[in-house]
Design an enzyme around this catalytic site. Structure first.
Site, PDB file in Angstrom:
ATOM      1  N   LYS A   1     -32.995  -6.614  10.597  1.00 43.21           N
ATOM      2  CA  LYS A   1     -32.681  -8.008  10.276  1.00 43.21           C
ATOM      3  C   LYS A   1     -32.453  -8.831  11.541  1.00 43.21           C
ATOM      4  O   LYS A   1     -32.976  -9.920  11.673  1.00 43.21           O
ATOM      5  CB  LYS A   1     -31.399  -8.093   9.423  1.00 43.21           C
ATOM      6  CG  LYS A   1     -31.443  -7.333   8.131  1.00 43.21           C
ATOM      7  CD  LYS A   1     -30.133  -7.474   7.364  1.00 43.21           C
ATOM      8  CE  LYS A   1     -28.918  -6.907   8.073  1.00 43.21           C
ATOM      9  NZ  LYS A   1     -28.953  -5.441   8.297  1.00 43.21           N
TER      10      LYS A   1
ATOM     11  N   ARG B   1     -23.093 -10.759   2.205  1.00 43.41           N
ATOM     12  CA  ARG B   1     -23.145  -9.309   2.080  1.00 43.41           C
ATOM     13  C   ARG B   1     -22.523  -8.844   0.782  1.00 43.41           C
ATOM     14  O   ARG B   1     -22.505  -7.655   0.503  1.00 43.41           O
ATOM     15  CB  ARG B   1     -22.345  -8.709   3.224  1.00 43.41           C
ATOM     16  CG  ARG B   1     -23.207  -7.938   4.183  1.00 43.41           C
ATOM     17  CD  ARG B   1     -22.252  -7.337   5.175  1.00 43.41           C
ATOM     18  NE  ARG B   1     -22.888  -6.348   5.959  1.00 43.41           N
ATOM     19  CZ  ARG B   1     -23.416  -6.579   7.139  1.00 43.41           C
ATOM     20  NH1 ARG B   1     -23.471  -7.784   7.621  1.00 43.41           N
ATOM     21  NH2 ARG B   1     -23.929  -5.580   7.820  1.00 43.41           N
TER      22      ARG B   1
ATOM     23  N   ARG C   1     -30.612   2.707  19.019  1.00 49.18           N
ATOM     24  CA  ARG C   1     -30.383   1.283  19.310  1.00 49.18           C
ATOM     25  C   ARG C   1     -29.468   1.125  20.519  1.00 49.18           C
ATOM     26  O   ARG C   1     -28.497   1.841  20.686  1.00 49.18           O
ATOM     27  CB  ARG C   1     -29.735   0.590  18.113  1.00 49.18           C
ATOM     28  CG  ARG C   1     -29.306  -0.825  18.484  1.00 49.18           C
ATOM     29  CD  ARG C   1     -29.064  -1.708  17.336  1.00 49.18           C
ATOM     30  NE  ARG C   1     -28.008  -1.242  16.467  1.00 49.18           N
ATOM     31  CZ  ARG C   1     -27.672  -1.856  15.349  1.00 49.18           C
ATOM     32  NH1 ARG C   1     -28.319  -2.945  14.971  1.00 49.18           N
ATOM     33  NH2 ARG C   1     -26.709  -1.396  14.602  1.00 49.18           N
TER      34      ARG C   1
ATOM     35  N   ARG D   1     -23.510   0.880  20.054  1.00 50.08           N
ATOM     36  CA  ARG D   1     -22.388   0.287  19.320  1.00 50.08           C
ATOM     37  C   ARG D   1     -21.487   1.368  18.738  1.00 50.08           C
ATOM     38  O   ARG D   1     -21.973   2.392  18.273  1.00 50.08           O
ATOM     39  CB  ARG D   1     -22.919  -0.591  18.173  1.00 50.08           C
ATOM     40  CG  ARG D   1     -23.144  -2.013  18.593  1.00 50.08           C
ATOM     41  CD  ARG D   1     -23.889  -2.855  17.589  1.00 50.08           C
ATOM     42  NE  ARG D   1     -23.543  -2.699  16.193  1.00 50.08           N
ATOM     43  CZ  ARG D   1     -24.133  -3.399  15.215  1.00 50.08           C
ATOM     44  NH1 ARG D   1     -25.062  -4.290  15.521  1.00 50.08           N
ATOM     45  NH2 ARG D   1     -23.797  -3.218  13.962  1.00 50.08           N
TER      46      ARG D   1
ATOM     47  N   ARG E   1     -21.829   3.066   6.261  1.00 47.59           N
ATOM     48  CA  ARG E   1     -22.359   1.696   6.146  1.00 47.59           C
ATOM     49  C   ARG E   1     -23.483   1.628   5.120  1.00 47.59           C
ATOM     50  O   ARG E   1     -23.610   0.655   4.382  1.00 47.59           O
ATOM     51  CB  ARG E   1     -22.852   1.202   7.512  1.00 47.59           C
ATOM     52  CG  ARG E   1     -21.714   0.886   8.465  1.00 47.59           C
ATOM     53  CD  ARG E   1     -22.173   0.785   9.895  1.00 47.59           C
ATOM     54  NE  ARG E   1     -23.081  -0.310  10.143  1.00 47.59           N
ATOM     55  CZ  ARG E   1     -23.840  -0.410  11.224  1.00 47.59           C
ATOM     56  NH1 ARG E   1     -23.798   0.527  12.161  1.00 47.59           N
ATOM     57  NH2 ARG E   1     -24.633  -1.435  11.381  1.00 47.59           N
TER      58      ARG E   1
END
Ligand code: AP5
Length: 213
Positions: A13, A88, A127, A160, A171
């Site tokens: 996203k 969300r 990532r 992260r 998540r």
């Protein structure tokens, strides 16, 4: 043009939202980035949000909705925006709709970037994110020119805290339970478009541009 990016954590996203923002001259509004910036600056909001983010939980609506509404009320958002990570939950979507209705406005597109859970864990482990400017890379699919250094601002790249595999699993569970119902919500409003997020980034972007025109 007002656009919402939907999709699981790590679906891409943010990657697509930044590309849309650049091409269409819209601000990219990411609630995750706003929380991380607050955390970096040591604000009370950042400290409160971190507790939830580190556990893979959503930050409560009472904290999230206000910061989002304040952000989209700013001058640069008057001709539209790309929302990344908001709404969300159904209550968040309802508040946004009701605020837009008061202004005689609406969401034009809700773009769902579809990626199966199996692909997500691989993506998150690779990532790398820049703490300073929020740019995002992937060690395999989108590496920076120099390892560990942000192309855009030269600051260092990090993994992260919430990208640890156990937190990613949490998540994903939260996504399926609380966020996925938004797909049907926006479908009923006639705003939903779905794109295959497993394709290479530029092909995903081409599919989105074909929708936005
Ligand atoms: P947030 O920062 O919004 O995280 P997220 O939604 O979980 O999404 P991510 O940023 O992890 O992933 P993404 O889909 O943007 O993927 P990306 O483009 O980086 O939120 C973090 C936390 O904040 C939440 O868990 C929650 O606690 C809190 N929060 C935020 N908003 C909230 C709200 N509204 N309400 C309550 N709480 C809220 O891509 C992932 C990786 O894949 C990258 O490395 C990228 O380079 C790579 N990649 C992207 N596209 C492709 C592709 N097509 N092929 C191969 N690799 C790709």
């Amino acid at each position: 043009m007002k656009i919402i990016m939907l999709g699981a954590p790590g679906a891409g996203k943010g990657t697509q939202a930044k590309m849309i923002a650049e091409k269409y001259g819209l601000p990219h509004v990411s609630t995750g980035d706003i929380f991380r910036a607050n955390l970096k600056n040591g604000t009370e909001l950042g400290k409160q949000a971190k507790v939830y983010m580190d556990q893979g939980q959503l930050v409560p609506d009472e904290l999230t909705v206000k910061i989002l509404l304040d952000r989209v009320a700013q001058e640069d958002c008057k001709n539209g925006y790309v929302l990344d990570g908001f709404p969300r939950t159904i209550p968040q979507a309802e508040v946004l709709d009701s605020e837009l209705t008061k202004l005689g406005e609406k969401i034009d597109w809700a773009i769902d970037v579809e990626v199966p859970d199996e692909n997500i864990i691989d993506r998150m482990g690779g990532r790398r994110a820049c703490v300073k400017c929020g740019a995002t890379y992937h060690v395999k699919y989108n590496p920076p020119k120099t390892e560990g250094v942000c192309d855009a601002c030269g600051d260092k790249l990090i993994l992260r805290d919430d990208d640890a595999p156990e937190t990613v699993k949490k998540r994903l569970a939260v996504y399926h339970e609380q966020t996925q119902p938004l797909i049907e919500y926006y479908e009923k409003k006639g705003a939903l478009k779905e794109v295959d997020g497993t394709l290479p980034m530029n092909e995903v972007f081409d599919a989105i541009c074909a929708i936005l025109g």
